[in-house]
Design a protein around this motif. Structure first.
Motif, mmCIF file in Angstrom:
data_model
loop_
_atom_site.group_PDB
_atom_site.id
_atom_site.type_symbol
_atom_site.label_atom_id
_atom_site.label_comp_id
_atom_site.label_asym_id
_atom_site.label_seq_id
_atom_site.Cartn_x
_atom_site.Cartn_y
_atom_site.Cartn_z
ATOM 1 N N ARG A 1 -8.241 35.785 11.386
ATOM 2 C CA ARG A 1 -8.823 34.734 12.217
ATOM 3 C C ARG A 1 -10.288 35.012 12.550
ATOM 4 O O ARG A 1 -11.066 34.093 12.750
ATOM 5 N N ALA A 2 -10.649 36.295 12.632
ATOM 6 C CA ALA A 2 -12.024 36.639 12.992
ATOM 7 C C ALA A 2 -13.019 36.045 12.008
ATOM 8 O O ALA A 2 -14.023 35.446 12.400
ATOM 9 N N GLY A 3 -12.756 36.201 10.712
ATOM 10 C CA GLY A 3 -13.707 35.723 9.720
ATOM 11 C C GLY A 3 -13.342 34.412 9.068
ATOM 12 O O GLY A 3 -14.217 33.645 8.670
ATOM 13 N N PHE A 4 -12.033 34.118 8.972
ATOM 14 C CA PHE A 4 -11.602 32.975 8.179
ATOM 15 C C PHE A 4 -11.251 31.734 8.996
ATOM 16 O O PHE A 4 -11.327 30.623 8.481
ATOM 17 N N GLU A 5 -10.864 31.906 10.240
ATOM 18 C CA GLU A 5 -10.566 30.727 11.059
ATOM 19 C C GLU A 5 -11.763 29.782 11.170
ATOM 20 O O GLU A 5 -11.598 28.562 11.101
ATOM 21 N N PRO A 6 -12.990 30.309 11.300
ATOM 22 C CA PRO A 6 -14.139 29.385 11.400
ATOM 23 C C PRO A 6 -14.366 28.535 10.158
ATOM 24 O O PRO A 6 -14.991 27.473 10.254
ATOM 25 N N ILE A 7 -13.886 28.962 8.993
ATOM 26 C CA ILE A 7 -14.125 28.171 7.779
ATOM 27 C C ILE A 7 -12.944 27.263 7.436
ATOM 28 O O ILE A 7 -13.037 26.445 6.518
ATOM 29 N N ALA A 8 -11.813 27.409 8.158
ATOM 30 C CA ALA A 8 -10.651 26.564 7.887
ATOM 31 C C ALA A 8 -10.994 25.115 8.216
ATOM 32 O O ALA A 8 -11.716 24.826 9.165
#
Length: 493
Positions: A450-457
């Motif tokens: 979630r730290a790196g990938f949630e913002p790009i979902a």
């Protein structure tokens, strides 16, 4: 006169069901484990050691770092590794110091003890009974009486993914400095409830943990207590003290801290059913992913993630994604040194057929490794090193070992020599894959992604699923040991 401090890190989250041993070499894979090189690597990073170094640089005091060891979660820490790490720390403290700042995990199990942190603190107290000790712990700590008795101050991460690692150490270190100055008189109170909370649902960013962590943080931030922390525990460990716990550091009188502690733990008990994870069949979830719109859609294979001690080579989720015809997929990392070697030997552009993954058996779960026969072209080869730019462990260097990308057409799979939790986009971008342009990103992670990938979902969380029967614990109050992780996914779109 300048004061002298011993600053040290000894961190490992032990999955006692994992077939992967944890020798000292596992700690060295993440960088230098002592001395000036270890200090240089940690300065300015969002890491536990980095936070303590911030405090030291603020004071200008003398300090030594006899040990800066951290390894990916795996099986039991070997006795030789523990003795080397603990011995170096205790020896430095025995030489004399004004204070100690320790970055520990709180869930270390060794070949001889199920409480590695408590054993370290016991040894320190044997040589330095009165020295003040600040301890910064991971959110997944298995709290024990030995830890509470050995420490002067305890703080824990407030986040999962852990984006406040440095700040947690700064909280502990600054309270220690206030104690040395005579401003405060730290007193620890702690307690637990027999709740085996699933790591899939106990993140402090969501209920039921959110309110519990807020109570602790609000009390500390308001100055009602010196420090307050809640720990979710780590259910992938077969140990007697597995529980949800809380620690409050009071200033002299403990009455107010005891009230806060009881409020947190009582509310946790009232909400215990919320700490259970309910799984759904993997095939249904992959089918649902196919029906969704534009990506990136994040498929988190949370049963085989490094951060819980997984082998990172279970291929069941990738196999199902291929079977259902998912395309435009970035996947991995898969830990498979043999396949990396084969791709390097073939060279970029070569077509190869591999028996990918499935190299490690899991006897504690009764599972045998199952490689996936797959054909593709070697798209890229790298050294596997990159610097984290996202909010978790910012500025630190990730070392995946030699890494190669297998392009099957519908799917680009990152394969590495070493295990590495994919919490930062760099695990893909460093080898030429842009996850923001993919429809699906299939990663082996539980919450840290979630730290790196949630913002790009593309949108918010959609659903969760499992690839096998769910963990064997039936309720959050079970008295039996936790079962190991099972291959499974969460869908983020």
């Amino acid at each position: 006169m300048r004061r002298k401090f011993v600053v040290a890190m000894m961190m490992h989250e032990t999955n006692t069901f994992s077939p992967l041993p944890t020798p000292i070499e596992s700690f060295a894979r993440r960088g230098d484990i002592n001395g000036t090189a270890a200090i240089a690597a940690a300065v300015g990073t969002n890491t536990p050691l980095g936070g303590y170094l911030d405090v030291m640089h603020e004071t200008g005091d003398e300090f030594v770092v006899p040990m800066a060891a951290s390894a990916h979660p795996s099986g039991l820490v070997t006795e030789a590794a523990f003795e080397e790490m603990a011995g170096a720390i205790v020896e430095a403290i025995a030489e004399g110091c004004d204070g100690v700042m320790l970055a520990l995990h709180g869930a270390m199990v060794t070949e001889r003890t199920d409480d590695g942190e408590g054993e370290l603190l016991r040894r320190i107290r044997a040589v330095a009974p009165d020295v003040p000790i600040a301890v910064a712990l991971d959110f997944h700590t298995q709290m024990t009486e030995a830890m509470a008795k050995g420490a002067t101050i305890i703080t824990g991460y407030r986040t999962y993914p852990h984006i406040d690692m440095a700040e947690t150490s700064r909280r502990a270190g600054r309270t220690l400095l206030r104690a040395l100055a005579g401003e405060v008189d730290p007193r620890i109170v702690w307690g637990s409830r027999p709740i085996m909370s699933s790591t899939l649902v106990h993140t402090p960013s969501r209920e039921p943990m959110k309110s519990l962590m807020a109570m602790a943080a609000d009390a500390e931030d308001a100055g009602s207590v010196l420090n307050a922390s809640v720990f979710g525990g780590f259910p992938q460990a077969d140990i007697p003290h597995l529980a949800l716990s809380a620690v409050v550091v009071c200033d002299g009188r403990t009455a107010e801290g005891e009230v806060l502690l009881a409020r947190i733990l009582d509310q946790a008990w009232e909400r215990r059913e919320g700490f259970l994870f309910h799984a759904e069949p993997l095939a249904e979830q992959i089918a649902r992913a196919r029906s969704l719109g534009a990506g990136p859609i994040i498929l988190a294979d949370h049963g085989d993630n490094t951060a819980s001690g997984g082998t990172q080579d279970v291929m069941s989720v990738i196999e199902e994604a291929i079977a259902q015809g998912l395309t435009d997929v970035a996947a991995g990392p898969i830990c498979d040194p043999d396949s990396v070697e084969a791709m390097i030997a073939a060279g970029v552009g070569a077509e190869v057929t591999l028996d990918l993954g499935g190299k490690v058996d899991m006897p504690a779960m009764g599972l045998t490794g199952k490689p996936l026969r797959i054909t593709g072209r070697v798209k890229a080869i790298t050294d596997g090193n990159f610097v984290v730019t996202g909010p978790m462990a910012t500025g630190s260097t990730i070392r995946m070992g030699r890494t190669a990308v297998l392009d099957t057409g519908p799917m680009q799979i990152v394969v590495s020599e070493f295990r590495s939790e994919p919490f930062d986009l760099g695990c893909f971008t460093h080898c030429g894959i842009d996850p923001t342009r993919k429809r699906y990103v299939l990663i082996k992670s539980r919450q840290h992604f979630r730290a790196g990938f949630e913002p790009i979902a593309a949108t918010s969380s959609c659903a969760t699923a499992t690839a096998a029967p769910p963990p064997t614990w039936r309720s959050s109050t079970t008295e039996t040991s936790a079962a190991p992780s099972i291959p499974s996914i969460s869908i983020w779109c």
